[in-house]
Scaffold this active site. Structure first.
Site: not given
Length: 582
Positions: A63, A117, A174, A176, A187, A334, A339-340, A343, A381-382, A423
């Site tokens: 992610d 995501s 979550d 994904t 989501r 995953e 990702d987290k 962030h 995913d991004h 992102h």
């Protein structure tokens, strides 16, 4: 397909990395000298093209994993001239676009160049674009207006009779993991008490329920990650989602690494692993970037206390063990905390989860070596806003510096926010090995991946010529060029394994170790405890994957030591592994 083929084609620039993972914070290491491929690779790559439909599919998601984050993590763990032993050993690599849509009147919806995501995971899961926040459900006029449910890869394989798995280091509800096996307009509607923006989806209103409920209603055979708090919520009918999963859907709950290890088959019913209340713990403690700069030229990431949580590679190994069957399986795994932690502008947390992803890829490729009808796909995913910069305080709104495996400082910046980061819309890496893996090359879109995961109609490879030329050159050279004597190239090697393993697993199954090497004649890999070798195996000159068992395993630290020897000398790479009671 054999692992040595993959390694040969991707081990291009490991030179100079000798003691990765064991350097002290102040160590000075000579700058690596990358080398080119030892030979022209066309024939080797051609041998790996397999147009057949895969029997098994393993999809591994990082992610927020883009090229910048991969590079930062690689620099830290292996140095600028290093390579991830598994992630960078996949033979077919391409770029993937990640754009989505915005709500509107339709049917031509505005483009969202930066997506979250939910729509990105829905893209490969369903083969169709959707809007931010939406999970495997089509676009609509407004965020709170449901769209059309799109059937997913996991659901299609389930209908075909294959076993299916869905594991993550985030909450299993979550975005994904949710996109693989649920359909909802927002989501955030993860549990029955989180449904404020998804009223039509509530079971009391005739809908499919929250994400937590849908995942177990879809009878996913192996469902593991964090998110126990979502399953503790009461359903509209009264009992908790966990109670519903156990009594109505027959799930068996496992809550720690030991419980997971104790499950040996799916004969007793599907498995629900809930290892934390929320997201799982990253490999490394946080190092959060600040406007004045965090860390420094000698800063190294510190291991986090993960308690009894299994890591993603262990979850993947167990999932494959449970799902493996003659009819085949689909598994989505995953590594979510990349990702987290991005962030949170936490460079160490993101690096650790990317390293964990590489260890997970090694597990998948080890299985593929024994089951060549398995397709392994690795992507994100991004993209995200992590950038490797020069190190000046004006290079970003937030800055952090760590010491890489080269012994040099690397600075990363985050510039989308004053605090935290967001992102971005750049294309990301996609890579694969196995049947139909060549379909990820070039520039594709996430929706294209849908057809590859399901297996495309096999094509016919061009045959070799059956005729020989009828004419020959009128003259032939009278002398042959004198071949030059090649200079001996320094061997290169890199090793990866899980960072910890339970005593029982080390005795029974062994530690999975992936080794990539080049420019050598022989490779050995050893497990060393207190200076003594307790397990040893010899590999091909290009490395490979092995399982190292220790009959008298005990709690403590082991060192995985891989050595390559060739005409140009010897190189060694090490990794520390913690042996735990459970």
């Amino acid at each position: 397909m054999h692992s040595n083929k993959r390694v040969i084609t991707t081990v291009a620039a490991l030179a100079g990395i000798v003691t990765v993972g064991s350097i002290a914070a102040t160590a000075a290491i000579p700058a690596p000298t990358p080398i080119g491929f030892a030979q022209e690779r066309s024939a080797d790559l051609a041998k790996q093209i397999d147009p057949a439909k895969p029997r098994n599919v393993i999809l591994i998601i990082g992610d927020g994993m883009d090229d910048s984050m991969i590079t930062a993590a690689r620099n830290y763990e292996y140095g600028a001239g290093g390579r991830f032993p598994a992630l960078d050993a996949l033979p077919f690599t391409g770029a993937m676009t990640t754009y989505g849509l915005k709500v509107g009147a339709g049917p031509d919806y505005p483009i969202a160049y930066v997506s979250d995501s939910a729509p990105t995971a829905s893209g490969w899961s369903t083969g169709k674009k959707t809007v931010d926040g939406r999970v495997s459900q089509g676009p609509s006029t407004a965020a709170n207006v449901p769209g059309e449910d799109y059937e997913t890869v996991l659901e299609k394989y389930k209908k075909q009779g294959k076993l299916v798995g869905n594991i993550t280091t985030s909450e299993v509800t979550d975005a994904t993991p949710a996109a693989a096996g649920s359909h909802i307009n927002a989501r955030a509607c993860q549990g029955p008490t989180d449904m404020a923006n998804c009223a039509p989806a509530r079971k009391a209103n005739g809908g499919k329920g929250s994400i937590a409920e849908q995942l177990v209603d879809n009878k996913i055979d192996v469902l593991m990650g964090g998110g126990a708090s979502r399953y503790a919520q009461a359903t509209d009918a009264g009992p908790s989602v966990l109670s519903y999963a156990q009594t109505t859907r027959g799930y068996r709950l496992v809550s720690d690494a030991a419980g997971m290890a104790g499950v040996t088959s799916l004969a007793g019913g599907p498995v629900l692993g809930l290892f934390t209340g929320g997201n799982m713990t990253p490999m490394y403690k946080p190092l959060v970037a600040t406007p004045t700069g965090a860390g420094g030229p000698t800063t190294r990431c510190e291991a986090a206390d993960r308690g009894n949580e299994p890591d993603l590679s262990a979850m993947t190994e167990k999932s494959i063990e449970l799902l493996d069957n003659p009819n085949g399986f689909f598994l989505q795994a995953e590594s979510a905390m990349i990702d987290k932690q991005e962030h949170s502008s936490d460079i160490c947390g993101a690096i650790g989860d990317l390293k964990e992803l590489d260890e997970t890829v090694a597990v998948a490729l080890a299985y593929q070596d024994e089951h060549p009808d398995t397709l392994v796909v690795v992507t994100g995913d991004h993209s995200h806003s992590t950038q490797i910069v020069g190190g000046n305080l004006d290079d970003g709104k937030q800055l952090a510096t760590v010491q890489t495996a080269d012994g040099d400082p690397m600075s990363v910046a985050y510039s989308t926010n004053a605090v935290g980061s967001d992102h971005t819309g750049a294309q990301i890496r996609v890579a694969a090995a196995g049947p139909q893996a060549a379909n990820v090359t070039g520039v594709i879109d996430q929706t294209d991946l849908f057809a590859t995961l399901l297996g495309r109609t096999p094509s016919t490879l061009p045959g070799t010529p059956t005729t020989t030329p009828t004419t020959s050159p009128t003259t032939t050279p009278t002398t042959s060029p004198t071949p030059s004597t090649p200079t001996a190239v320094r061997p290169i090697i890199s090793v990866a394994s899980a960072s910890r393993i339970a005593q029982a697993a080390l005795r029974r199954k062994g530690l999975s170790v992936a080794v990539a090497a080049a420019a050598g004649d022989s490779v050995t890999v050893r497990l060393v405890r207190d200076g003594k070798t307790v397990a040893r195996k010899t590999l091909r000159a290009t490395g490979g994957r092995v399982m190292l068992k220790v009959a008298k395993a005990r709690v403590g630290k082991l060192t995985v030591k891989a050595t390559v020897t060739g005409k140009g000398g010897t190189a060694t790479d090490r990794q520390t592994v913690r042996v735990t009671r459970r």
